[in-house]
Design a protein around this motif. Structure first.
Motif, short mmCIF file in Angstrom:
data_model
loop_
_atom_site.label_atom_id
_atom_site.label_comp_id
_atom_site.label_asym_id
_atom_site.label_seq_id
_atom_site.Cartn_x
_atom_site.Cartn_y
_atom_site.Cartn_z
N GLU A 1 20.03 53.80 39.77
CA GLU A 1 19.99 54.38 38.42
C GLU A 1 19.62 53.34 37.39
O GLU A 1 18.88 53.62 36.45
CB GLU A 1 21.33 55.03 38.08
N ASN A 2 20.15 52.13 37.55
CA ASN A 2 19.80 51.03 36.67
C ASN A 2 18.29 50.75 36.75
O ASN A 2 17.63 50.54 35.74
CB ASN A 2 20.57 49.78 37.06
N LYS B 1 15.88 52.80 37.61
CA LYS B 1 15.12 53.86 36.97
C LYS B 1 15.14 53.71 35.45
O LYS B 1 14.12 53.83 34.78
CB LYS B 1 15.68 55.22 37.37
N TYR B 2 16.33 53.41 34.90
CA TYR B 2 16.46 53.28 33.45
C TYR B 2 15.60 52.13 32.93
O TYR B 2 14.87 52.27 31.93
CB TYR B 2 17.92 53.06 33.05
N LEU B 3 15.67 50.96 33.60
CA LEU B 3 14.91 49.80 33.15
C LEU B 3 13.40 50.05 33.21
O LEU B 3 12.67 49.72 32.29
CB LEU B 3 15.29 48.56 33.96
N GLU C 1 11.92 53.00 33.17
CA GLU C 1 11.59 54.01 32.16
C GLU C 1 11.46 53.36 30.79
O GLU C 1 10.54 53.68 30.02
CB GLU C 1 12.66 55.10 32.12
N ASP C 2 12.35 52.45 30.48
CA ASP C 2 12.33 51.76 29.20
C ASP C 2 11.06 50.92 29.04
O ASP C 2 10.38 51.00 28.02
CB ASP C 2 13.58 50.88 29.06
N SER D 1 7.98 53.23 28.77
CA SER D 1 7.88 53.91 27.47
C SER D 1 7.41 52.95 26.38
O SER D 1 6.66 53.34 25.49
CB SER D 1 9.20 54.58 27.09
N TYR E 1 5.51 55.26 38.00
CA TYR E 1 6.93 55.55 38.18
C TYR E 1 7.17 56.34 39.46
O TYR E 1 8.04 56.00 40.26
CB TYR E 1 7.47 56.32 36.97
#
Length: 159
Positions: free
Chosen positions: A118-119, A121-123, A125-126, A129, A146
């Protein structure tokens, strides 16, 4: 202006012809030189793509900004990007969008910061973006990266 088999390139070049005349540098630029260099670059891109994007590709980015913008747009058609130095050069490296994103993530040392899925994916995605926000990549290019590299989903076949 030269015509290419790929109509997307012709459209970009036709738009360039109109945009050139509106640019403030029009009256004192050596337009023939810049157009010639742009077409030399486009020829190299077309040949590179035709050969399956094998090997390395270097292009002359030392051209009028308006022509350089058109070159960047043409590269984007083929998911390619100019990378390299902070200044323009006569031998600017071209890489795939995915390679560009990987390099940028490596600069941020992203892999060492990832504790779990999850970490991760978040990093990613950030980072993606922000790349979209600053026009480094297009949203569909971020999504492809991604899905393939973060989610490990194979790229959907084009129909």
């Amino acid at each position: 202006m030269k015509q290419y088999d790929d109509q997307r390139i012709n459209t970009i070049l036709n738009n360039l012809e109109f945009d050139i005349k509106k640019d403030e540098e029009y009256s004192y630029r050596d337009i023939n030189y810049d157009i010639k260099e742009l077409c030399n670059n486009v020829d190299k891109v077309v040949e590179y793509v035709k050969n399956g994007k094998q090997g390395k590709l270097y292009l002359n980015s030392n051209i009028w900004n308006i022509c350089l913008d058109s070159l960047v747009e043409i590269l984007s058609i083929y998911n390619l990007k100019l990378v390299g130095s902070e200044r323009v050069t006569e031998a600017e490296e071209v890489v795939s969008i995915n390679e560009y994103i990987k390099r940028e993530c490596k600069k941020l040392n992203l892999d060492s910061k990832i504790a779990n899925g999850e970490n991760k994916k978040y990093l990613y995605e950030d980072v993606l973006s922000k790349m979209i926000k600053y026009n480094n990549i297009k949203p569909e290019q971020a999504k492809d990266f991604y899905n393939h590299y973060v989610e490990n989903k194979p790229k959907e076949r084009e129909r």
